[in-house]
Design a protein around this motif. Structure first.
Motif, short mmCIF file in Angstrom:
data_model
loop_
_atom_site.label_atom_id
_atom_site.label_comp_id
_atom_site.label_asym_id
_atom_site.label_seq_id
_atom_site.Cartn_x
_atom_site.Cartn_y
_atom_site.Cartn_z
N THR A 23 -2.12 4.66 2.43
CA THR A 23 -2.55 5.17 1.12
C THR A 23 -2.28 6.66 1.01
OG1 THR A 23 -4.28 3.48 0.90
CG2 THR A 23 -4.53 5.47 -0.41
N PHE A 56 0.24 -6.02 -11.23
CA PHE A 56 0.44 -4.61 -10.84
C PHE A 56 1.84 -4.15 -11.24
CE2 PHE A 56 1.80 -1.27 -7.95
CZ PHE A 56 0.70 -0.43 -7.89
N TYR A 77 -4.74 -3.68 -15.38
CA TYR A 77 -4.93 -3.06 -14.06
C TYR A 77 -6.28 -3.45 -13.46
CZ TYR A 77 -4.33 0.54 -10.46
OH TYR A 77 -4.17 1.20 -9.25
N ASN A 128 1.51 1.85 -3.47
CA ASN A 128 0.34 1.85 -4.35
C ASN A 128 -0.38 3.18 -4.22
OD1 ASN A 128 -1.82 1.24 -5.95
ND2 ASN A 128 -2.73 -0.25 -4.54
N TYR A 169 2.87 -1.07 -13.91
CA TYR A 169 3.69 0.10 -13.58
C TYR A 169 4.99 0.15 -14.39
CZ TYR A 169 0.87 2.43 -10.09
OH TYR A 169 -0.11 3.17 -9.49
N THR A 207 7.17 -3.47 -5.78
CA THR A 207 6.12 -4.50 -5.85
C THR A 207 6.70 -5.87 -6.13
OG1 THR A 207 4.54 -2.83 -6.63
CG2 THR A 207 3.94 -5.14 -6.94
N THR A 235 0.82 -1.21 0.00
CA THR A 235 0.00 0.00 0.00
C THR A 235 0.86 1.26 0.00
OG1 THR A 235 -1.74 -1.18 1.22
CG2 THR A 235 -1.87 1.22 1.19
N ASP A 251 -4.95 6.21 -8.00
CA ASP A 251 -5.14 5.95 -9.44
C ASP A 251 -5.00 7.22 -10.27
OD1 ASP A 251 -5.61 3.33 -8.78
OD2 ASP A 251 -7.79 3.48 -8.94
N THR A 306 7.92 2.15 -8.01
CA THR A 306 6.74 1.40 -7.53
C THR A 306 6.77 -0.04 -8.02
OG1 THR A 306 5.39 3.40 -7.45
CG2 THR A 306 4.22 1.30 -7.55
#
Length: 390
Positions: free
Chosen positions: A347, A285, A308, A227, A289, A374, A224, A230, A370
């Protein structure tokens, strides 16, 4: 295999109409706030305050639900508060009133989240959690398709009439509230000893929770933190050459894929294991990215938004299903509420960090960092967490 019950259907319909109401306003909220005098800084403060309130209250009300032995009253009150907040934002435009209205909306989300997910967990067996949570996510996300479409159609005929949309959004919200009265507590849990619960008492659960829960949540929270909102993906799409209407269109397209995939992916996750599906979703994910960092083609961007949507379907409901499987039944709302509280805070930090990296080093660096993070988190879930349930 246990079928989808009436309770799950009703709860999913409630979420569908509530999300339709909320997503009608999502694309136009920043524009509306600017028209009534909010600066970009004040909009940021408003949203940060609202999300912090929602996040922290998820933990508190989740624990309150477990202690009281009740679920439905929290669900009904939560959806009712979010519904009445919609027209409130159009009645008066004073900054303090807007803050109050937005707080009511987010508080409603905080009140209902833990209890709602606990109901879903109670309606499933450990072998059908993916199916139940996946079905709910499909219905909920369908609202994120219908809502923006309704807003686009209305604004096509009545350009810049943003205030009326807040009144219109009250209608699907009202349907959701009325539908929630078909829910009944089944008295599967007994109330704990009555005592005053402090707002941050849910944090104590971290000390007493199962070790497996702690390991899963640490991995999810690490993800998170990277992430971000959006909005950064939509900004990238804008950079590549999409106009405003196309950017909204690609957001709707992503939600449509998410809605269509969440249920079948949930069913399949029950067969192969929730961990494997979560790892698959995180891998998608990372691909998205990495792709966003190097793509300049409109068709490639569209494909990445498709992927996505599949990623979201393979992670959002699946993660909560897995958490509910490793936590004690009497603590389900607390477990999910605690995770959701930490998730909300992470977040906010993620979007701030992503914004700073974007500003200093550019969009491509943001996406690459990112994606790399991940990959490491995916390896953590693959090799350091065993898949088991209570």
């Amino acid at each position: 295999m246990k079928s989808i019950t009436k309770t799950v259907y009703v709860l999913s319909i409630v979420s569908l109409f509530t999300d339709t109401a909320s997503e009608m306003l999502y694309p136009i909220m920043p524009i509306y706030l600017k028209t009534i005098g909010f600066s970009i800084v004040l909009i940021g403060v408003l949203e940060g305050f609202a999300e912090a309130l929602a996040g922290l209250s998820k933990g508190y009300f989740g624990k309150l639900s477990d202690n009281s032995g009740k679920r439905v009253p929290f669900v009904q009150l939560g959806y009712a508060l979010s519904t009445i907040s919609k027209p409130m934002m159009a009645v008066f435009t004073f900054p303090l009133w807007i803050f109050f209205s937005r707080a009511i909306d987010r508080l409603g989300k905080g009140i209902r989240t833990g209890a709602r997910d606990a109901i879903l967990s109670d309606e499933a067996t450990p072998e059908t959690k993916g199916k139940i949570f996946g079905f709910h996510r499909s219905m909920d996300t369908l609202g994120a398709v219908i809502g923006p479409l309704l807003a686009l159609v209305y604004l096509y005929f009545y350009p810049q009439d943003y205030k009326t949309l807040f009144y219109i959004a009250f209608l699907p919200g009202l349907i959701a509230v009325l539908a929630s009265f078909f829910l009944k507590d089944k008295n599967k849990i007994h109330p704990k000893e009555k005592k005053i619960i402090s707002f941050f008492s849910f944090l104590n659960y971290w000390k007493t929770c199962p070790q497996q829960y702690r390991k899963i949540v640490i991995g999810l929270l690490a993800f998170t933190l990277f992430n971000s909102s959006d909005i950064f993906l939509l900004l990238k799409a804008k950079q590549v050459g999409l106009n405003d209407a196309s950017v909204i269109g690609v957001y709707i397209f992503y939600n449509l894929i998410y809605a269509l995939c969440a249920f079948p992916i949930g069913i399949y996750a029950d067969k192969i294991g929730l961990k494997k599906m979560l790892v698959f979703g995180l891998s998608l994910f990372a691909i998205v990215y990495f792709g966003m960092a190097f793509s300049t083609n409109l068709y490639a961007i569209a494909l990445l938004f498709f992927i996505y949507g599949v990623y979201a379907a393979a992670t959002e409901g699946i993660s909560k299903a897995w958490i509910s499987n490793v936590s004690d039944k009497k603590d389900t709302a607390t477990a999910i509420g605690t995770y959701s509280a930490f998730q909300s805070i992470c977040t906010m930090l993620a979007s701030t960090i992503a914004g700073l990296i974007w500003y200093q080093f550019g969009a491509n660096t943001t996406f690459i960092i990112t994606a790399i993070a991940t990959v490491f988190i995916t390896l953590y879930f693959t090799f350091f967490i065993k898949y088991k349930t209570t």
